[in-house]
Design a protein around this motif. Structure first.
Motif, mmCIF file in Angstrom:
data_model
loop_
_atom_site.group_PDB
_atom_site.id
_atom_site.type_symbol
_atom_site.label_atom_id
_atom_site.label_comp_id
_atom_site.label_asym_id
_atom_site.label_seq_id
_atom_site.Cartn_x
_atom_site.Cartn_y
_atom_site.Cartn_z
ATOM 1 N N GLY A 143 -12.264 10.636 -29.819
ATOM 2 C CA GLY A 143 -11.389 9.719 -30.543
ATOM 3 C C GLY A 143 -11.837 8.276 -30.699
ATOM 4 O O GLY A 143 -11.276 7.538 -31.492
ATOM 5 N N THR B 200 -5.762 11.712 -37.723
ATOM 6 C CA THR B 200 -4.740 10.745 -37.317
ATOM 7 C C THR B 200 -3.721 10.481 -38.423
ATOM 8 O O THR B 200 -2.515 10.437 -38.165
ATOM 9 C CB THR B 200 -5.398 9.423 -36.876
ATOM 10 O OG1 THR B 200 -6.402 9.732 -35.915
ATOM 11 C CG2 THR B 200 -4.388 8.489 -36.263
ATOM 12 N N HIS C 150 -5.019 5.013 -29.805
ATOM 13 C CA HIS C 150 -4.092 5.542 -30.808
ATOM 14 C C HIS C 150 -3.015 4.527 -31.123
ATOM 15 O O HIS C 150 -2.650 4.317 -32.271
ATOM 16 C CB HIS C 150 -3.408 6.801 -30.275
ATOM 17 C CG HIS C 150 -4.165 8.053 -30.584
ATOM 18 N ND1 HIS C 150 -4.515 8.414 -31.852
ATOM 19 C CD2 HIS C 150 -4.623 9.024 -29.782
ATOM 20 C CE1 HIS C 150 -5.164 9.553 -31.814
ATOM 21 N NE2 HIS C 150 -5.253 9.954 -30.568
ATOM 22 N N ASP D 191 -2.835 15.337 -28.811
ATOM 23 C CA ASP D 191 -4.161 15.065 -29.378
ATOM 24 C C ASP D 191 -5.257 15.510 -28.429
ATOM 25 O O ASP D 191 -5.169 15.266 -27.234
ATOM 26 C CB ASP D 191 -4.306 13.568 -29.648
ATOM 27 C CG ASP D 191 -5.630 13.260 -30.352
ATOM 28 O OD1 ASP D 191 -6.174 14.170 -31.009
ATOM 29 O OD2 ASP D 191 -6.120 12.133 -30.222
ATOM 30 N N GLU D 192 -6.299 16.087 -29.004
ATOM 31 C CA GLU D 192 -7.488 16.470 -28.244
ATOM 32 C C GLU D 192 -7.047 17.143 -26.960
ATOM 33 O O GLU D 192 -7.390 16.732 -25.886
ATOM 34 C CB GLU D 192 -8.321 15.233 -27.867
ATOM 35 C CG GLU D 192 -8.338 14.160 -28.889
ATOM 36 C CD GLU D 192 -9.318 14.417 -30.022
ATOM 37 O OE1 GLU D 192 -9.586 13.476 -30.749
ATOM 38 O OE2 GLU D 192 -9.821 15.565 -30.183
HETATM 39 MG MG MG Z 1 -8.718 11.075 -33.610
#
Ligand code: MG
Ligand code: ADP
Length: 753
Positions: A606, A319, A349, A424-425
């Motif tokens: 996450g 991150t 996030h 992300d991911e």
């Molecule tokens: Mg993460």
């Protein structure tokens, strides 16, 4: 010839099969993912049978199409007119099996004259059973001598099969379906081979000779009409190379094109928001983070789009790397977007980034530091008015940092000046979707960084993510604790489940928190929760054993909160809750107002709650290996050692060994490979659904890693030698692969992880 093809070769290979073999056969072949002539030619026999060998009859499995070489041990007539039948006892000198023939009297007597005691023949048919014993009902056969030479055949046996045997003595056994047995596939292949005629070779001579590959025609003939096993395997090697190369050519062309694309140069501003952020960072970047950041900032300053994959295990600190890259975009007068796969993650996030930024994320309000930017969150569940306001902030450029789900890419969202997209991911996006992310109105592209916590074996990185360069964070920043993983087999030890709940009570009493993970949401769901768990677990052939109902989050939540966990503060989290409820549960858990959360895989990626120390995964055998590894990454994130209990009622060896593998290693790369291997095994075991969208037929991503790497080098060179795509056959090969959907088996795998 219609279609996008430059060459007759590819026009022929991509011709719809129905035009050649008729609708009925074409429809049956579609069940084997075979639609064009080329698909059929690339459908290679699973194995070859030679008339000179004798089969092991003890290995026959009911329901399978088989071709066996056996000797006649005995024959007898059975039944009464008009249902007379000929029973032939076949032997391999150890086991016997009966073959039964029905028909008119004159056929029966002809067969019985051919199949005399001691005669050798190849029999092709389906293994059935009669009175509990395996049996071949009315097989085709050809008689062979000890050299494999054909000496006679059943009156109405399939000509293709007889031809095949008489020509070369090798029979290819094709993947078959109930409607289309192997000998019909063979027949159709013959037809198509004759139809397409001689084909030119897309591979330049230097590639063939340096790798000892046979030419294209020889390869097709080798696999379908082999005179020797050597020919068959040389043919297969060539076809496998073609497949790996085609995929790598697509990737190489894509890299070439994107290297030519324009992108805004993100060169930053000394003393800007990035520098201020760095000054306030409460920790030092690890060497790995520093290195990756330097690499990224360097690429962002170039006039061509960065396309980079950042992989790092859960907790490796991706991150902060992402945030630094986004701040560089803002310092360069552009916007940055961060896309998460779920709303829970997007809002997490948002929270984490707001915290990291402090008042640097307050926007240009009075008293905010110079260079501060506005951070906004856009998800599908935002109310209409709020969404309009957020979209306005994005369109006006007031919001520098935009976080959201893929709702960010809906047509109603216009960025003032998007410089960087971070995904992300992201394994839910395919190569093609990825290519379209971050297109700017002027035709140039935003830079792109893809982050994943699923360790990706190199060969998969080269296929599913072959359009991206790769960086890996290998260290885990200090402050991490061990996680001990134990498999709890409740079939053998029913009392252990109670013990698991006790452990949770103990941890909670000590001030810790716990996750309980279930494979589905409510008891009525036929499928695993959130569509996430229907992968390796279901494909490994263990389903028959695991017919017991799966734990559901709702039912488990109710049962535990009124029973074994009564008195604790228990929350429920799953993908079907409204977004605000999910957020409420997550933030209550994060702030310690909930002790235990019962959840589905929504907590997979996450989620960061350092105080959580126990995870109990119910029906753990229902999850993929990599998925369990991901889940486990949710605990042991703080100073407290973690305990992960994988509960299963399965007794299947395959299922248990998968769980033991997870318990024994924390090496995500190893587990990822294991996962892939087992899923493929699942395919072989017959659940045909898995991987059906994959374009990889012959290449196996793990075992053929060397081949993939080699093909990548060749592809690089071919693209370099022929930057303008003058080589028609190679251009067609690329087009064909792109049309088939370049999502490799690996991509499928990642999507479902
Ligand atoms: Mg993460
Ligand atoms: P990932 O997204 O890779 O799973 P995160 O970025 O969420 O990992 O980082 C996990 C935790 O480690 C966060 O709490 C983060 O603030 C912290 N962290 C990140 N980098 C460092 C570092 N260099 N030193 C100490 N803590 C770090």
């Amino acid at each position: 010839m219609p279609g996008p093809w430059r060459t007759r070769q590819f026009a022929e290979l991509n011709r719809d099969l129905a035009e050649i073999v008729g609708d009925k056969t074409a429809a049956a072949l579609a069940g084997l993912r075979v639609r064009s002539a080329g698909d059929l030619l690339r459908l290679v026999p699973r194995r070859y049978l030679s008339g000179t060998e004798t089969s092991d009859l003890s290995e026959l499995v009911e329901g399978e199409d088989v071709a066996i070489v056996a000797k006649v041990h005995d024959t007898r007539m059975a039944g009464q007119e008009p249902r007379r039948r000929l029973e032939v006892v076949l032997t391999d000198d150890r086991t016997t099996i009966t073959a039964t023939f029905f028909g008119r009297e004159r056929y029966i007597s002809s067969w019985s004259r051919q199949l005399t005691r001691g005669a050798r023949a190849i029999f092709v048919g389906r293994v059935g059973s009669f009175g509990g014993h395996p049996q071949l009902a009315h097989p085709d056969f050809v008689l062979v001598d000890e050299f494999g030479t054909i000496t006679g055949h059943r009156a109405r046996t399939h000509r293709a099969m007889a031809d095949q045997v008489s020509r070369d003595g090798l029979i290819g056994l094709y993947p078959a379906t109930a409607k289309l047995p192997t000998w019909n596939v063979a027949e159709t292949v013959e037809l198509v081979l004759d139809h397409v005629g001689r084909l030119g070779d897309p591979l330049p001579e230097w590639v063939r000779s340096s790798r000892g590959l046979v030419d294209e025609d020889a390869a097709y003939h080798g696999v379908h009409r082999p005179a020797t096993r050597r020919e068959a395997s040389a043919g297969l090697d060539r076809l496998r190379f073609d497949e790996a190369l085609a995929l790598q050519l697509v990737m190489a062309r894509r890299r070439q094109r994107s290297a030519g694309d324009a992108a805004p140069r993100l060169t930053g501003t000394p003393g800007g928001i990035l520098d201020q952020f760095d000054d306030r960072l409460p920790f030092r970047l690890t060497d790995g983070q520093q290195e990756v950041c330097d690499e990224i900032l360097d690429e962002l300053a170039q006039p061509h789009p960065m396309r980079r994959l950042l992989q790092g295990e859960v907790g490796s600190g991706k991150t902060v790397v992402a945030v630094r890259a986004m701040l560089r975009a803002i310092d360069s007068g552009r916007q940055a977007a961060l896309v998460a796969p779920t709303e829970v993650l997007a809002s997490q996030h948002y929270g984490a980034i707001r915290t990291l930024l402090g008042d640097l994320g307050d926007g240009q309000v009075l008293g905010a530091p110079e260079g501060a930017t506005e951070v906004v969150l856009l998800t599908g569940s935002l109310g209409a008015a709020a969404a309009t306001a957020v979209r306005e902030a994005i369109a006006s450029g007031r919001a520098g940092l935009v976080i959201g789900t893929h709702a960010l890419f809906s047509a109603s969202v216009r960025f003032a000046d998007l410089g960087l997209v971070i995904v992300d991911e992201q394994h839910r996006f395919g190569v093609r979707q990825r290519a379209s992310l971050g297109r700017r109105p002027d035709g140039s592209s935003a830079h792109q960084l893809v982050m994943t916590a699923t360790p990706i074996p190199r060969s998969i990185a080269m296929t599913a993510f072959g359009d991206l360069a790769t960086s890996t964070l290998t260290e885990i920043p200090a402050g991490r604790s061990d996680v001990q993983t134990t498999v709890v087999e409740i079939a053998a030890h029913p009392g252990w489940l109670e013990r698991a709940w006790e452990r949770i009570r103990e941890e909670v009493a000590a001030g810790r928190q716990a996750f309980i993970v279930c494979p589905r949401i409510d008891p009525g769901d036929p499928l695993p929760a959130d569509g996430a768990a229907d992968d390796g677990a279901a494909d490994d052939g263990s389903t028959g054993v695991d017919a017991a109902p799966m734990a559901s989050a709702i039912e488990t939540y109710e049962r535990l909160s009124s029973g074994p966990l009564h008195g604790l503060r228990v929350g429920l989290l799953h993908g079907r809750l409204p977004a605000d409820e999910k957020d409420a549960v997550m933030s209550a858990f994060a702030s310690g107002r909930i002790d235990v959360v019962v959840a589905t895989t929504v907590i997979e990626v996450g989620v960061d709650v350092p105080n959580a120390s126990v995870m109990v995964v119910l029906d753990a055998d229902r999850f993929g290996v990599s998925q369990l590894h991901q889940l486990r990454g949710r605990i042991g994130r703080g100073e407290h050692p973690g305990l992960c209990l994988l509960v299963t009622s399965s007794t299947s060896d395959t299922a248990l060994s998968r769980l033991v593998a997870v318990a024994e290693t924390r090496d995500g790369f190893r587990l990822a490979e294991l996962d892939l291997l087992q899923r493929r095994e699942g395919n072989v075991l017959g659940s045909a659904q898995a991987g059906t969208k994959s374009s990889l037929r012959l290449v196996r991503v793990i075992e053929d890693a060397g081949l993939i790497a080699d093909a990548r080098e060749v592809a690089e060179r071919l693209v370099r030698d022929d930057p303008d795509e003058r080589h028609d056959l190679l251009a067609d090969l690329v087009t064909q692969t792109e049309r088939q959907g370049e999502e490799a088996a690996a991509g499928e795998w990642l999507e479902r992880t």
